[in-house]
Scaffold this motif. Sequence first.
Motif, mmCIF file in Angstrom:
data_model
loop_
_atom_site.group_PDB
_atom_site.id
_atom_site.type_symbol
_atom_site.label_atom_id
_atom_site.label_comp_id
_atom_site.label_asym_id
_atom_site.label_seq_id
_atom_site.Cartn_x
_atom_site.Cartn_y
_atom_site.Cartn_z
ATOM 1 N N LYS A 32 0.850 -1.183 0.000
ATOM 2 C CA LYS A 32 0.000 0.000 0.000
ATOM 3 C C LYS A 32 0.892 1.242 0.000
ATOM 4 O O LYS A 32 1.865 1.302 0.732
ATOM 5 N N GLY A 33 0.540 2.193 -0.833
ATOM 6 C CA GLY A 33 1.355 3.404 -0.939
ATOM 7 C C GLY A 33 1.167 4.318 0.265
ATOM 8 O O GLY A 33 0.122 4.308 0.916
ATOM 9 N N ALA B 77 4.382 5.156 5.003
ATOM 10 C CA ALA B 77 5.615 5.573 5.692
ATOM 11 C C ALA B 77 6.762 4.568 5.639
ATOM 12 O O ALA B 77 7.598 4.517 6.535
ATOM 13 N N THR C 201 9.279 4.656 3.388
ATOM 14 C CA THR C 201 10.506 5.424 3.175
ATOM 15 C C THR C 201 10.876 6.222 4.422
ATOM 16 O O THR C 201 12.034 6.213 4.859
ATOM 17 N N SER C 202 9.889 6.891 5.004
ATOM 18 C CA SER C 202 10.150 7.688 6.213
ATOM 19 C C SER C 202 10.720 6.810 7.318
ATOM 20 O O SER C 202 11.649 7.204 8.030
ATOM 21 N N GLN D 274 10.755 5.036 -7.506
ATOM 22 C CA GLN D 274 10.458 6.429 -7.161
ATOM 23 C C GLN D 274 11.684 7.144 -6.573
ATOM 24 O O GLN D 274 11.751 8.365 -6.553
ATOM 25 N N ASN E 174 12.549 7.761 -3.655
ATOM 26 C CA ASN E 174 12.237 8.722 -2.583
ATOM 27 C C ASN E 174 13.284 8.727 -1.480
ATOM 28 O O ASN E 174 13.586 9.774 -0.906
ATOM 29 N N GLN F 248 0.923 11.113 13.683
ATOM 30 C CA GLN F 248 0.787 11.972 12.507
ATOM 31 C C GLN F 248 1.385 13.328 12.856
ATOM 32 O O GLN F 248 1.026 13.911 13.879
ATOM 33 N N SER F 249 2.310 13.810 12.051
ATOM 34 C CA SER F 249 2.929 15.100 12.374
ATOM 35 C C SER F 249 3.461 15.789 11.129
ATOM 36 O O SER F 249 4.110 15.168 10.286
ATOM 37 N N ASP G 72 6.839 15.821 6.910
ATOM 38 C CA ASP G 72 6.928 16.437 5.574
ATOM 39 C C ASP G 72 7.991 17.530 5.537
ATOM 40 O O ASP G 72 8.780 17.618 4.597
HETATM 41 N N1 LIG Z 1 4.114 10.242 10.889
HETATM 42 C C1 LIG Z 1 3.818 11.002 9.830
HETATM 43 N N2 LIG Z 1 3.097 12.133 9.977
HETATM 44 C C2 LIG Z 1 2.787 12.890 8.907
HETATM 45 N N3 LIG Z 1 3.151 12.620 7.651
HETATM 46 C C3 LIG Z 1 3.869 11.511 7.446
HETATM 47 C C4 LIG Z 1 4.242 10.637 8.500
HETATM 48 N N4 LIG Z 1 4.970 9.607 7.989
HETATM 49 C C5 LIG Z 1 5.038 9.841 6.682
HETATM 50 N N5 LIG Z 1 4.377 10.973 6.338
HETATM 51 C C6 LIG Z 1 4.229 11.558 5.005
HETATM 52 O O1 LIG Z 1 3.418 10.720 4.239
HETATM 53 C C7 LIG Z 1 3.900 10.644 2.908
HETATM 54 C C8 LIG Z 1 4.196 9.206 2.569
HETATM 55 O O2 LIG Z 1 5.258 8.755 3.417
HETATM 56 P P1 LIG Z 1 6.374 7.804 2.831
HETATM 57 O O3 LIG Z 1 6.901 8.350 1.560
HETATM 58 O O4 LIG Z 1 7.335 7.505 3.906
HETATM 59 O O5 LIG Z 1 5.472 6.516 2.536
HETATM 60 P P2 LIG Z 1 5.815 5.269 1.625
HETATM 61 O O6 LIG Z 1 5.138 4.098 2.222
HETATM 62 O O7 LIG Z 1 7.275 5.174 1.434
HETATM 63 O O8 LIG Z 1 5.134 5.681 0.246
HETATM 64 P P3 LIG Z 1 5.287 4.893 -1.144
HETATM 65 O O9 LIG Z 1 4.401 3.695 -1.013
HETATM 66 O O10 LIG Z 1 4.820 5.852 -2.190
HETATM 67 O O11 LIG Z 1 6.722 4.522 -1.284
HETATM 68 C C9 LIG Z 1 5.115 11.543 2.831
HETATM 69 O O12 LIG Z 1 4.711 12.794 2.332
HETATM 70 C C10 LIG Z 1 5.545 11.673 4.277
HETATM 71 O O13 LIG Z 1 6.175 12.906 4.530
#
Ligand SMILES: Nc1ncnc2c1ncn2[C@@H]1O[C@H](COP(=O)(O)OP(=O)(O)OP(=O)(O)O)[C@@H](O)[C@H]1O
Length: 256
Positions: free
Chosen positions: A11-12, A15, A17-18, A42, A44, A216-217, A221
Amino acid sequence: MMKTIVLANQKGGCAKTSTTHALGIGLANRGYKVLLADLDAQCNLCDYCGVDTENASATLYNVFHGQATIQDAIVNIRLGVDLLLGDLLFTKADSEFVQIGRETMLKKTLGTIQDRYDYCIIDTAPSLGILLANALAAADGVIIPLTASRFSLKGMNQLSRFIDEIREDRNPTLKINGVLLTRFNKRTVLNRLLLDEVQQSAEQLGTKLYKTTIRQSIVMDESQVMQEDIYSQNSSIAEDYNNFVDEFLEDEHGDK
Ligand SMILES: Nc1ncnc2c1ncn2[C@@H]1O[C@H](COP(=O)(O)OP(=O)(O)OP(=O)(O)O)[C@@H](O)[C@H]1O
Ligand SMILES: [Mg+2]
């Protein structure tokens, strides 16, 4: 020996990557040598680290094609942290890598640098494809970041089947370290209601829900835009990720 951990969820935006970045930097802050790996077209994770893959002399894509060594595709990003570069060309990975051994390309190449790092943390794309298969075949453990919603719970079964297949075919000792709730808001009733369900889903997967949740914070971003790590500000989300890294390490020490 290097321990390899994959952040996975098809699921996209949950978080991956974060969390890859926060876990990697968090481990480095505690004195471990870390390799971050970007297995997503991507790129990222590379962006977040301030690395432009289009001008790189080599990426993991070139390594998989036998055009470069893994060392060519690694850059140092800060003290104790290296980054294995992803590539926009990874979009073609599923149709391009069709040879025998296509699922163990990463395992083979990581095998050559096992003594250089304590941890390799792998960021993956939101799809159940060949690159995720490679990450899982190479890994010791999987962490599943999850945002609290019904849709993400549904996806867990699919992911679980995918992990089971890799276990059977390629990596019998692969374990699921845990499910991590991200972008969590304790104040909403919906999030609280879903906690129980997530707990049950984790148990069905034979794993646990981390006690730590990541709130969530907006700081998340902001830090990505500024290409700063979340620990550089004394924020509440930094506190959450620090708790998560500690919880992760407690399990690591318990395993030994
Ligand atoms: N705890 C958080 N609070 C607020 N925003 C968040 C949080 N964790 C992640 N985000 C934001 O949510 C978005 C998606 O996060 P991230 O890129 O880490 O997800 P992902 O699972 O890697 O996405 P993808 O599936 O596209 O690779 C980003 O813009 C990130 O800044
Ligand atoms: Mg991502």
